[in-house]
Design a protein around this motif. Structure first.
Motif, mmCIF file in Angstrom:
data_model
loop_
_atom_site.group_PDB
_atom_site.id
_atom_site.type_symbol
_atom_site.label_atom_id
_atom_site.label_comp_id
_atom_site.label_asym_id
_atom_site.label_seq_id
_atom_site.Cartn_x
_atom_site.Cartn_y
_atom_site.Cartn_z
ATOM 1 N N PRO A 263 0.954 -1.392 -0.094
ATOM 2 C CA PRO A 263 -0.007 0.052 -0.368
ATOM 3 C C PRO A 263 1.006 1.489 -0.286
ATOM 4 C CG PRO A 263 -0.118 -0.651 2.386
ATOM 5 C CD PRO A 263 0.885 -1.847 1.549
ATOM 6 N N ARG A 264 0.519 2.429 -1.103
ATOM 7 C CA ARG A 264 1.194 3.692 -0.898
ATOM 8 C C ARG A 264 0.647 4.843 0.728
ATOM 9 N NH1 ARG A 264 3.767 0.528 -4.030
ATOM 10 N NH2 ARG A 264 3.975 0.894 -6.174
ATOM 11 N N ARG A 265 1.613 4.811 0.698
ATOM 12 C CA ARG A 265 1.284 6.185 1.640
ATOM 13 C C ARG A 265 1.379 7.352 1.220
ATOM 14 N NH1 ARG A 265 5.266 4.267 7.224
ATOM 15 N NH2 ARG A 265 4.600 2.513 7.677
ATOM 16 N N THR A 266 -0.337 8.361 1.487
ATOM 17 C CA THR A 266 0.148 9.202 0.788
ATOM 18 C C THR A 266 -0.345 10.190 1.890
ATOM 19 O OG1 THR A 266 -3.059 8.705 0.506
ATOM 20 C CG2 THR A 266 -1.065 8.554 -1.513
ATOM 21 N N ALA A 267 -0.453 11.662 2.169
ATOM 22 C CA ALA A 267 -0.776 11.938 3.126
ATOM 23 C C ALA A 267 -2.114 12.637 3.228
ATOM 24 C CB ALA A 267 0.085 13.650 3.152
ATOM 25 N N PRO A 268 -3.112 13.022 3.788
ATOM 26 C CA PRO A 268 -4.172 13.773 4.218
ATOM 27 C C PRO A 268 -4.582 14.961 3.351
ATOM 28 C CG PRO A 268 -4.315 13.237 5.874
ATOM 29 C CD PRO A 268 -2.680 12.764 4.927
ATOM 30 N N PRO A 269 -5.262 15.639 2.510
ATOM 31 C CA PRO A 269 -5.639 16.337 1.943
ATOM 32 C C PRO A 269 -5.237 17.579 2.371
ATOM 33 C CG PRO A 269 -7.302 14.905 0.799
ATOM 34 C CD PRO A 269 -6.825 14.755 2.685
ATOM 35 N N ALA A 270 -5.949 18.056 3.280
ATOM 36 C CA ALA A 270 -5.378 18.553 4.077
ATOM 37 C C ALA A 270 -3.572 19.159 4.172
ATOM 38 C CB ALA A 270 -5.258 18.781 6.050
ATOM 39 N N GLN A 271 -3.033 17.964 4.948
ATOM 40 C CA GLN A 271 -1.221 18.447 5.121
ATOM 41 C C GLN A 271 -0.441 17.920 3.443
ATOM 42 O OE1 GLN A 271 -0.368 15.369 7.056
ATOM 43 N NE2 GLN A 271 -1.126 16.166 8.932
ATOM 44 N N GLN A 272 -0.945 17.378 1.555
ATOM 45 C CA GLN A 272 -0.639 18.030 1.024
ATOM 46 C C GLN A 272 -0.251 19.157 0.454
ATOM 47 O OE1 GLN A 272 -3.291 16.267 -2.538
ATOM 48 N NE2 GLN A 272 -2.619 13.773 -1.220
ATOM 49 N N ILE A 273 0.529 19.831 -0.256
ATOM 50 C CA ILE A 273 1.659 20.617 -0.335
ATOM 51 C C ILE A 273 1.041 21.421 -1.792
ATOM 52 C CG2 ILE A 273 3.906 21.684 -0.886
ATOM 53 C CD1 ILE A 273 5.188 19.881 0.518
ATOM 54 N N SER A 274 0.077 22.307 -1.212
ATOM 55 C CA SER A 274 -0.338 22.787 -3.092
ATOM 56 C C SER A 274 0.640 23.863 -3.261
ATOM 57 C CB SER A 274 -1.199 23.877 -1.951
ATOM 58 O OG SER A 274 -1.723 24.390 -3.668
ATOM 59 N N LEU A 275 0.603 23.560 -5.215
ATOM 60 C CA LEU A 275 1.471 24.435 -5.175
ATOM 61 C C LEU A 275 1.362 25.673 -6.443
ATOM 62 C CD1 LEU A 275 3.029 21.283 -7.915
ATOM 63 C CD2 LEU A 275 3.517 22.403 -5.664
ATOM 64 N N LEU A 276 -0.446 25.578 -6.420
ATOM 65 C CA LEU A 276 -0.916 26.344 -7.053
ATOM 66 C C LEU A 276 -0.616 27.455 -5.484
ATOM 67 C CD1 LEU A 276 -4.319 25.419 -7.822
ATOM 68 C CD2 LEU A 276 -2.588 25.765 -9.262
ATOM 69 N N PRO A 277 -0.420 29.141 -6.144
ATOM 70 C CA PRO A 277 -0.280 30.809 -4.604
ATOM 71 C C PRO A 277 -1.684 30.576 -4.807
ATOM 72 C CG PRO A 277 -0.533 31.076 -7.897
ATOM 73 C CD PRO A 277 -0.563 29.044 -8.102
ATOM 74 N N ARG A 278 -1.525 31.410 -3.658
ATOM 75 C CA ARG A 278 -2.884 31.599 -2.262
ATOM 76 C C ARG A 278 -4.103 32.417 -3.142
ATOM 77 N NH1 ARG A 278 0.392 29.489 2.950
ATOM 78 N NH2 ARG A 278 0.664 27.240 3.519
ATOM 79 N N GLN A 279 -4.545 32.768 -2.614
ATOM 80 C CA GLN A 279 -5.272 34.193 -2.714
ATOM 81 C C GLN A 279 -5.424 34.568 -1.635
ATOM 82 O OE1 GLN A 279 -7.473 34.886 -5.487
ATOM 83 N NE2 GLN A 279 -5.958 33.123 -7.041
ATOM 84 N N ALA A 280 -5.269 36.201 -1.888
ATOM 85 C CA ALA A 280 -4.973 37.520 -0.553
ATOM 86 C C ALA A 280 -6.818 36.577 -0.239
ATOM 87 C CB ALA A 280 -4.722 38.178 -1.095
ATOM 88 N N ARG A 281 -6.582 36.805 0.680
ATOM 89 C CA ARG A 281 -8.110 37.430 1.790
ATOM 90 C C ARG A 281 -7.913 38.270 2.639
ATOM 91 N NH1 ARG A 281 -9.861 31.714 4.500
ATOM 92 N NH2 ARG A 281 -10.498 30.547 2.837
#
Length: 108
Positions: A31-49
């Motif tokens: 089985p492959r270990r994958t991080a939950p979606p909350a811990q995955q590193i996003s390569l997309l730039p974040r939007q300013a809030r």
């Protein structure tokens, strides 16, 4: 004695080959270990809030605002009238469309 060694050599090589084949199959099927979606590193730039700093007002009596690209849950510190003030950025949307930044001094 030589006949025994020569006769068992083929079985030994066959057993090693089978063991190696099973080890390769188990390694491929592990089985492959994958991080939950909350811990995955996003390569997309974040939007300013735009955050409203709750329990703060400016000279004109309006709430103070902060623009940040940091994710919810981040604690930010700013210099206010009473010294350093810490706020936690949240995902809560206020009626004016900005996000709430909760003051941490309220809970200490």
């Amino acid at each position: 004695m030589n006949d025994i060694l020569n006769g068992s050599l083929a079985q030994l090589i066959g057993g090693l080959a089978l063991t190696m084949a099973l080890a390769c199959w188990a390694w491929i099927r592990r089985p492959r270990r994958t991080a939950p979606p909350a811990q995955q590193i996003s390569l997309l730039p974040r939007q300013a809030r735009r955050y409203t700093l709750l329990d703060t007002t400016g000279e004109d009596g309006q709430p103070q605002h902060l623009v940040s690209t940091r994710p919810a849950g981040t604690v930010v510190t700013r210099i206010g009238g009473s010294g350093l003030e810490r706020f936690e950025l949240t995902d809560a949307v206020l009626p004016d469309g900005s996000y709430a930044a909760e003051p941490l001094h309220r809970f200490q």
